[in-house]
Design a protein around this motif. Structure first.
Motif, mmCIF file in Angstrom:
data_model
loop_
_atom_site.group_PDB
_atom_site.id
_atom_site.type_symbol
_atom_site.label_atom_id
_atom_site.label_comp_id
_atom_site.label_asym_id
_atom_site.label_seq_id
_atom_site.Cartn_x
_atom_site.Cartn_y
_atom_site.Cartn_z
ATOM 1 N N ASN A 107 55.126 20.898 35.656
ATOM 2 C CA ASN A 107 56.440 21.227 35.102
ATOM 3 C C ASN A 107 56.437 22.510 34.277
ATOM 4 N N CYS A 108 55.281 22.946 33.809
ATOM 5 C CA CYS A 108 55.185 24.108 32.927
ATOM 6 C C CYS A 108 55.133 25.444 33.665
ATOM 7 N N GLY A 109 55.093 25.432 34.996
ATOM 8 C CA GLY A 109 55.035 26.689 35.746
ATOM 9 C C GLY A 109 53.648 27.033 36.262
ATOM 10 N N LEU A 110 52.675 26.185 36.002
ATOM 11 C CA LEU A 110 51.333 26.374 36.554
ATOM 12 C C LEU A 110 51.238 25.591 37.850
ATOM 13 N N SER A 111 50.475 26.112 38.782
ATOM 14 C CA SER A 111 50.270 25.453 40.057
ATOM 15 C C SER A 111 48.797 25.572 40.434
ATOM 16 N N LEU A 112 48.240 24.512 40.988
ATOM 17 C CA LEU A 112 46.876 24.553 41.525
ATOM 18 C C LEU A 112 46.989 24.580 43.040
ATOM 19 N N TRP A 113 46.170 25.409 43.686
ATOM 20 C CA TRP A 113 46.203 25.522 45.138
ATOM 21 C C TRP A 113 44.762 25.504 45.625
ATOM 22 N N GLN A 114 44.459 24.593 46.528
ATOM 23 C CA GLN A 114 43.110 24.493 47.089
ATOM 24 C C GLN A 114 42.734 25.860 47.665
ATOM 25 N N GLU A 115 41.645 26.438 47.161
ATOM 26 C CA GLU A 115 41.293 27.824 47.463
ATOM 27 C C GLU A 115 41.225 28.133 48.962
ATOM 28 N N ASP A 116 40.548 27.305 49.736
ATOM 29 C CA ASP A 116 40.417 27.621 51.164
ATOM 30 C C ASP A 116 41.773 27.612 51.855
ATOM 31 N N ALA A 117 42.644 26.676 51.491
ATOM 32 C CA ALA A 117 43.982 26.623 52.077
ATOM 33 C C ALA A 117 44.806 27.830 51.635
ATOM 34 N N ALA A 118 44.707 28.185 50.360
ATOM 35 C CA ALA A 118 45.466 29.328 49.836
ATOM 36 C C ALA A 118 45.081 30.620 50.532
ATOM 37 N N LEU A 119 43.793 30.897 50.557
ATOM 38 C CA LEU A 119 43.344 32.160 51.145
ATOM 39 C C LEU A 119 43.586 32.198 52.651
ATOM 40 N N GLY A 120 43.481 31.052 53.320
ATOM 41 C CA GLY A 120 43.784 30.996 54.743
ATOM 42 C C GLY A 120 45.246 31.281 55.021
ATOM 43 N N THR A 121 46.135 30.753 54.177
ATOM 44 C CA THR A 121 47.569 30.998 54.345
ATOM 45 C C THR A 121 47.917 32.450 54.018
ATOM 46 N N ILE A 122 47.434 32.929 52.913
ATOM 47 C CA ILE A 122 47.782 34.274 52.455
ATOM 48 C C ILE A 122 47.236 35.350 53.379
ATOM 49 N N HIS A 123 46.008 35.199 53.793
ATOM 50 C CA HIS A 123 45.356 36.242 54.590
ATOM 51 C C HIS A 123 45.312 35.909 56.076
ATOM 52 N N SER A 124 46.072 34.914 56.500
ATOM 53 C CA SER A 124 46.122 34.523 57.921
ATOM 54 C C SER A 124 44.733 34.356 58.510
ATOM 55 N N GLU A 125 43.892 33.627 57.781
ATOM 56 C CA GLU A 125 42.525 33.324 58.208
ATOM 57 C C GLU A 125 41.591 34.530 58.163
ATOM 58 N N LYS A 126 42.078 35.727 57.777
ATOM 59 C CA LYS A 126 41.231 36.915 57.675
ATOM 60 C C LYS A 126 40.972 37.187 56.202
ATOM 61 N N VAL A 127 40.182 36.341 55.569
ATOM 62 C CA VAL A 127 39.913 36.467 54.139
ATOM 63 C C VAL A 127 39.064 37.709 53.913
ATOM 64 N N PRO A 128 39.493 38.580 52.995
ATOM 65 C CA PRO A 128 38.731 39.803 52.753
ATOM 66 C C PRO A 128 37.347 39.512 52.190
ATOM 67 N N ALA A 129 36.430 40.450 52.375
ATOM 68 C CA ALA A 129 35.084 40.310 51.819
ATOM 69 C C ALA A 129 35.199 40.055 50.328
#
Length: 153
Positions: free
Chosen positions: A39-61
């Motif tokens: 409720n405070c504006g913080l969110s936790l996102w599972q790292e592998d799912a986050a980076l896969g979504t953001i970088h379309s599976e092409k996670v930068p080095a």
């Protein structure tokens, strides 16, 4: 545009939940398994799912940033055009995410991930206009049906 939340990418959701929910006592808002918002504006996102979504599976080095600043906008196209013409490095143009929300992402000058998204209420209303039921919207967005009903008003 307004700041909507800060998403921290975590390696172990249960350990992080134990810390933020248990030890800090933050009140949980929504939980979709790989994403937990407070409720405070913080969110936790599972790292592998986050980076896969953001970088379309092409996670930068190096794995990319460990957090994302999330803004909301009711005019994504105009904001994307302004940000792009301002020279920001684009991660992804305006696109619908797996949960249905439209977003774009860029890097700030220090390489931090900045997301600009339509408010989830706009996503829900867009799906209602397209003829989806509350249950279908809840299934697609992972937003609980009772919250979908509230957003639809």
């Amino acid at each position: 545009m307004k700041l909507a939340l800060t998403a921290v990418f975590v390696k172990d959701m249960e350990k992080s939940r134990a810390f933020y929910s248990g030890i800090l006592g933050l009140k949980e808002h929504m939980d979709s398994g790989v994403h937990l918002s407070y409720n405070c504006g913080l969110s936790l996102w599972q790292e592998d799912a986050a980076l896969g979504t953001i970088h379309s599976e092409k996670v930068p080095a190096g794995g990319g940033s460990r957090f994302e600043l999330c803004f909301e906008s009711e005019d994504l196209k105009a904001d994307f055009a302004r940000v792009k013409s301002g020279g920001a490095r684009v991660i992804s143009p305006v696109a619908e995410q797996p949960w249905g929300q439209r977003v774009f992402r860029v890097y700030d000058p220090d390489g931090h991930i900045v997301e600009v998204a339509e408010p989830l209420t706009m996503t829900v209303k867009r799906f209602i206009s397209a003829g989806l039921s509350v249950r279908e919207i809840a299934d697609k967005t992972t937003i609980p049906a009772e919250i979908v009903e509230q957003m639809a008003k």
